[in-house]
Design a protein around this motif. Structure first.
Motif, short mmCIF file in Angstrom:
data_model
loop_
_atom_site.label_atom_id
_atom_site.label_comp_id
_atom_site.label_asym_id
_atom_site.label_seq_id
_atom_site.Cartn_x
_atom_site.Cartn_y
_atom_site.Cartn_z
N PRO A 1 0.83 -1.21 0.00
CA PRO A 1 0.00 0.00 0.00
C PRO A 1 0.86 1.26 0.00
CG PRO A 1 -0.01 -1.04 2.16
CD PRO A 1 0.68 -1.99 1.23
N ALA A 2 0.27 2.36 -0.42
CA ALA A 2 1.04 3.60 -0.53
C ALA A 2 1.66 4.01 0.80
CB ALA A 2 0.15 4.73 -1.06
N LEU A 3 0.95 3.81 1.91
CA LEU A 3 1.47 4.23 3.21
C LEU A 3 2.69 3.42 3.64
CD1 LEU A 3 -1.77 4.99 5.26
CD2 LEU A 3 -0.11 6.61 4.30
N ALA A 4 2.98 2.33 2.94
CA ALA A 4 4.21 1.60 3.25
C ALA A 4 5.44 2.49 3.07
CB ALA A 4 4.32 0.36 2.36
N GLY A 5 5.33 3.48 2.18
CA GLY A 5 6.46 4.39 1.99
C GLY A 5 6.84 5.10 3.27
N TRP A 6 5.84 5.46 4.08
CA TRP A 6 6.16 6.09 5.37
C TRP A 6 6.75 5.08 6.34
CZ3 TRP A 6 7.20 10.60 7.22
CH2 TRP A 6 7.24 10.78 8.61
N SER A 7 6.29 3.82 6.27
CA SER A 7 6.85 2.80 7.16
C SER A 7 8.31 2.53 6.84
CB SER A 7 6.02 1.50 7.08
OG SER A 7 6.32 0.77 5.90
N TRP A 8 8.74 2.77 5.61
CA TRP A 8 10.16 2.63 5.29
C TRP A 8 10.97 3.65 6.09
CZ3 TRP A 8 9.55 2.58 -0.79
CH2 TRP A 8 8.83 1.43 -1.16
N ILE A 9 10.45 4.87 6.17
CA ILE A 9 11.16 5.91 6.92
C ILE A 9 11.13 5.62 8.41
CG2 ILE A 9 11.20 8.37 7.50
CD1 ILE A 9 10.02 8.95 4.74
N SER A 10 9.95 5.29 8.94
CA SER A 10 9.85 4.99 10.38
C SER A 10 10.67 3.74 10.73
CB SER A 10 8.38 4.81 10.78
OG SER A 10 7.79 3.72 10.09
N GLY A 11 10.67 2.74 9.82
CA GLY A 11 11.49 1.56 10.06
C GLY A 11 12.97 1.87 10.02
N GLY A 12 13.37 2.77 9.11
CA GLY A 12 14.76 3.19 9.06
C GLY A 12 15.18 3.90 10.34
N PHE A 13 14.27 4.72 10.89
CA PHE A 13 14.58 5.41 12.15
C PHE A 13 14.68 4.41 13.30
CE2 PHE A 13 13.19 7.85 15.97
CZ PHE A 13 14.30 8.70 16.04
N ALA A 14 13.82 3.38 13.29
CA ALA A 14 13.89 2.36 14.33
C ALA A 14 15.24 1.64 14.29
CB ALA A 14 12.75 1.35 14.15
N LEU A 15 15.73 1.34 13.10
CA LEU A 15 17.05 0.71 12.98
C LEU A 15 18.15 1.67 13.42
CD1 LEU A 15 16.74 -1.24 9.60
CD2 LEU A 15 16.63 -2.15 11.92
N PHE A 16 18.03 2.93 13.05
CA PHE A 16 19.01 3.93 13.48
C PHE A 16 19.07 4.00 15.00
CE2 PHE A 16 19.46 8.34 15.02
CZ PHE A 16 20.77 8.58 14.65
N ARG A 17 17.93 3.96 15.66
CA ARG A 17 17.89 4.05 17.12
C ARG A 17 18.57 2.86 17.79
NH1 ARG A 17 12.29 4.93 19.76
NH2 ARG A 17 13.66 4.65 21.56
N ARG A 18 18.60 1.72 17.13
CA ARG A 18 19.24 0.55 17.73
C ARG A 18 20.74 0.75 17.90
NH1 ARG A 18 16.32 -4.76 14.94
NH2 ARG A 18 14.20 -4.25 15.63
N ASN A 19 21.34 1.48 16.95
CA ASN A 19 22.78 1.73 17.04
C ASN A 19 23.12 2.99 16.25
OD1 ASN A 19 25.62 1.64 17.02
ND2 ASN A 19 25.64 -0.60 17.04
N PRO A 20 22.84 4.17 16.83
CA PRO A 20 23.11 5.42 16.10
C PRO A 20 24.57 5.57 15.66
CG PRO A 20 21.68 5.84 17.98
CD PRO A 20 22.13 4.41 18.10
#
Length: 258
Positions: A11-30
């Protein structure tokens, strides 16, 4: 990493989940994601200033560096220990194909420059009187020309590195995946533009004029963009690949437990 070559249509909103998922990975090890992203950018900058060979070297190294950043996000997602072997996964066996992909990118970049030169004429004195307004105008002119190349190059490096794909096959499956998820890419780029351009401009306009407060605010925003948003977007490429090509439903990564 289990991968299905039957690209999923999200779905189109998956594009936002890519960003939020990327931030979640960033938070694991900035530190890791920031170091990988800054190394990528510095390598590209230093290679680009090499006389004559700079653009060629950048083109050759770009897919390789992209895979290293991808592997870093993958390690974080799979909660594995960080090591050199993990960061280099898929590189040695596919080095030749990744270099070939780099030359495809170089050719596409030359086509973009040629089309821009033919369509838009540089104003007289631009080389001498270049300013921020001219830079932004040129950027806006280049954006619609560069965007197709960005999308063509989005998935192939990771298909090559994870599936040992030949060049043509990776370009084909990558293009199909992009077409099937056009809506998600629109939302993704809109979200990235909002976070990277829209919100910082709004904050500066609301809180600052030309005083010291505004200058400090602009500096802090640049730091946040460079050391938070850029690594987040780098990790989001891994998230987009995983969601599109992983078999079965794959939720966006959650931050590590505090």
């Amino acid at each position: 990493m289990a991968v299905s070559l039957q690209a999923r249509t999200l779905p189109a909103l998956a594009g936002w989940s890519w960003i939020s998922g990327g931030f979640a990975l960033f938070r694991r090890n900035p530190p890791l994601m920031t170091a990988l992203t800054m190394t990528y950018l510095l390598v590209m900058v230093f290679l680009n200033i090499v006389p004559l060979l700079g653009p060629v070297l950048v083109a050759v190294c770009l897919p390789v560096m992209s895979v290293i950043v991808f592997n870093g996000a993958r390690i974080l997602d799979e909660k594995r220990d960080i090591d050199a072997a993990g960061l280099k996964q898929g590189l040695m066996a596919n080095a030749r194909t990744l270099v070939q992909l780099g030359f495809v990118h170089l050719g596409g970049s030359l086509v973009v420059v040629l089309i821009h030169t033919l369509i838009f004429q540089m104003p007289e004195g631009a080389a001498v009187d270049a300013d921020e307004e001219l830079f932004m105008r040129t950027l806006m002119q280049l954006l619609p020309l560069v965007l197709p190349l960005i999308l063509i190059m989005w998935f192939p490096p990771y298909l090559i590195a994870t599936q040992n794909m030949p060049l043509g096959k990776s370009l084909f499956f990558g293009a199909v995946a992009v077409l099937r998820n056009a809506g998600a890419f629109i939302v993704y780029f809109a979200g990235a533009a909002l976070l990277g351009v829209g919100l910082p401009m709004l904050v500066v306009q609301v809180l600052g004029g030309d005083g010291s407060l505004a200058s400090a605010l602009r500096f802090l925003l640049r730091i946040a963009l460079l050391f938070v948003l850029v690594p987040t977007l780098a990790a989001s490429l891994y998230v987009s690949f995983r969601q599109v090509f992983a078999p079965g439903e794959q939720p966006a990564p959650e931050p590590a437990d505090e």
